[in-house]
Design an enzyme around this catalytic site. Structure first.
Site, PDB file in Angstrom:
ATOM      1  N   LYS A 242       0.864  -1.182   0.000  1.00 47.92           N
ATOM      2  CA  LYS A 242       0.000   0.000   0.000  1.00 47.92           C
ATOM      3  C   LYS A 242       0.896   1.227   0.000  1.00 47.92           C
ATOM      4  CE  LYS A 242      -4.147   1.553  -0.226  1.00 47.92           C
ATOM      5  NZ  LYS A 242      -4.959   1.247  -1.404  1.00 47.92           N
TER       6      LYS A 242
ATOM      7  N   SER B 266      -8.501  -0.059  -4.949  1.00 49.08           N
ATOM      8  CA  SER B 266      -8.728   0.198  -3.534  1.00 49.08           C
ATOM      9  C   SER B 266     -10.226   0.406  -3.276  1.00 49.08           C
ATOM     10  CB  SER B 266      -7.883   1.393  -3.084  1.00 49.08           C
ATOM     11  OG  SER B 266      -7.607   1.306  -1.705  1.00 49.08           O
TER      12      SER B 266
END
Length: 572
Positions: free
Chosen positions: A186, A373
């Site tokens: 991430k 996401s």
């Protein structure tokens, strides 16, 4: 009191007069446009559809109260115009002028496929540009004739992802970003804690960038009959940038001016009339008497509140989904997503509303350039998911960033004191730092939201949580890879998604398509126009001009824990 009452009356009359004047102006302008515009039924035989695409291509066209959207290209109108022209015997050719086109690769893929279908009907495409970016050339490469200005260039140079890092800037400003994240891949937080890409981020970026580039080269090579190896050589050595070099490489067919392109059309079709694609491809509202498929365009960063240019507002999306769910004439929903994600809470609210629609009618997701996401989270509950081979998706992970400005405040002479009834009474307010207890709470919140994310993807995709966890951690995938690992069902564009929705709903031919969000009238925009709206439009305009501000937009507009993919691919 009398003076106050008088001023109030004057202001009321002035506002009423202004609204009436704007409404009257709108009616006059609308009437003039109706009088001067040509209906598609007036198109002459042997006409040419003029696709003059100068500006940024977007999927949801917000109607500007004070602007004309002159530099904005509506993806839906372009597609509709090409589809109509393909079937229209009066349209013999397309003239493609793409000098200043800015669009994502997956959206270009869909327009390119439409152009290829047009060409398969034995019709002609002639392309011209003052200069070609790789984006605009990707479309032009399908043309029968490709012209480039003698003073122009073709920027054939490969793809790149450039990341700006702010760690040293924060240090100079005496601001310390306090970072929480779940997922080694991430990478949205890295610009605030590193000075270069982590190995995980670099590996992940290369894993999606290279396949996109290979697909780009393969498609061009197929259209121009050039080997991919030769195209790579030209990009590696910048040997097809200048007009004559591009001509020798076979990437263009002629060096010439726009007048030369028009002469080619004239020679082929004997002075053909040009048809403006915006008028020709304008979307029509389907009759209330026919069954419909709703297409909800979700483009931008997912945030709380209202939608606007560059933002998907959870409040507005939920309202639209409620209308779609309750309208008996709407038999299915296509959710068109072009979003890097955003706030976890906003994404969750939209996810719930989609689940409610899914309970009563088919829901199909169509991923455009990016559905990552939080953008993937709202696709996960759909019955069926389409993506393009070059779509960026996945990035299942979350993070939070909070600025610790203790040193900065001390440096500029600001002191702060607080009275509390509990040790963490001022937690989650603009303040200086996190205690150990508060840091543990933040990680607990992130872990809870991450586990919920995994569970929702697993339920929507009919996979085990363990399987989804292996795909998560913030890892990013192309549409092709996502299809192979189960995150996507099929490769295809918006048209394929609409056809699938019709099939799931068992609709016969002749159904209508209605698009959401529905455009507001000028009067509705005036009544709803606020400082908040102006701020959103100005911020979006600044981000387009100065991409470095994108991180500011993400962090300032979104609240709480985030699920977002932060990077863009440079094809210019």
């Amino acid at each position: 009191m009398r003076l106050k009452h008088f001023i109030k009356q004057v202001v009321t009359v002035a506002v009423g007069f202004l609204i009436s004047l704007l409404a009257l102006s709108g009616i006059v302008v609308f009437g003039l446009l109706k009088l001067t515009s040509k209906d598609s039924s007036q198109v002459e035989n042997n006409s040419v559809l003029a696709l003059n695409m100068h500006g940024r291509m977007i999927e949801w066209m917000p109607v500007s109260l004070f602007g004309s959207n002159g530099e904005i290209i509506d993806f839906k109108v372009v597609q509709n115009a090409i589809h109509q022209a393909t079937k229209d015997s009066r349209i013999a050719a397309i003239y493609l002028n793409v000098s200043y086109l800015n669009a994502g690769l997956a959206a270009l893929e869909e327009v390119r496929e439409a152009l290829l279908n047009f060409k398969k009907q034995g019709k002609t495409i002639i392309a011209y540009a003052d200069f070609y970016t790789q984006q605009s050339y990707y479309l032009a490469s399908v043309a029968n004739e490709i012209l480039l200005s003698p003073s122009g260039f073709l920027a054939f140079k490969g793809f790149s992802v450039t990341v700006d890092f702010y760690t040293r800037l924060c240090a100079h400003l005496s601001v310390k970003p306090v970072i929480f994240r779940i997922g080694d891949y991430k990478s949205a937080v890295e610009p605030f804690c590193l000075t270069k890409m982590s190995e995980e981020s670099r590996k992940d970026t290369q894993a999606y960038l290279q396949p996109q580039y290979e697909h780009f080269l393969t498609q061009i090579g197929r259209s121009r009959s050039i080997a991919v190896a030769a195209l790579k050589e030209h990009a590696n050595h910048l040997s097809a940038v200048l007009p004559n070099d591009a001509l020798r490489a076979g990437l263009i067919t002629k060096v010439g001016y726009e007048t030369d392109a028009k002469k080619l059309l004239k020679a082929k079709l004997q002075s053909p009339p040009l048809v403006n694609y915006k008028a020709y491809g304008a979307l029509k509202t389907p009759s209330d008497s026919v069954d419909k498929i709703a297409v909800l365009m979700a483009e931008g960063v997912i945030v709380d509140g209202s939608s606007g240019a560059g933002y998907i507002g959870a409040h507005d999306v939920v309202k639209a989904l409620k209308v779609i769910r309750e309208d008996s004439r709407i038999k299915a929903l296509v959710l068109r997503i072009n979003s890097p994600g955003g706030g976890v809470m906003a994404s969750d609210i939209i996810w719930k509303a989609i689940e409610e629609v899914k309970a009563v009618k088919p829901v199909v997701a169509s991923m455009s350039c990016v559905a990552a996401s939080g953008g993937y989270a709202i696709a996960a509950p759909c019955h069926y998911i389409f993506a393009q081979p070059t779509t960026i998706t996945g990035s299942i992970g979350i993070f939070g960033i909070f600025p610790d400005s203790t040193a900065l405040m001390h440096k500029i002479g600001i002191d702060r004191d607080v009275v509390k009834t509990a040790p963490s009474a001022d937690c989650f307010t603009p303040r200086l730092s996190f205690s150990e207890l508060e840091s543990k709470l933040m990680y607990k919140i992130l872990q809870f939201n991450y586990d919920e994310f995994l569970s929702k993807v697993a339920d929507g995709r009919r996979l085990s949580v363990a399987c989804v966890e292996k795909l998560a951690g913030g890892r990013v995938y192309t549409g092709s890879v996502a299809q192979s690992n189960g995150l996507v069902d099929e490769l295809g564009g918006l048209d394929a998604a609409i056809a699938k929705a019709a099939s799931l709903a068992k609709l016969p031919q002749g159904y209508g398509i209605c698009y959401f969000p529905r455009s507001k009238t000028k009067l509705e925009q005036l009544l709803n126009y606020t400082t908040h709206t102006i701020k959103m439009e100005v911020c979006d305009a600044l981000v387009q001009g100065y991409p470095i501000l994108n991180h500011y937009r993400i962090l300032s507009k979104s609240h709480g824990v985030q699920a977002i993919f932060p990077y863009t691919i440079d094809m210019d």
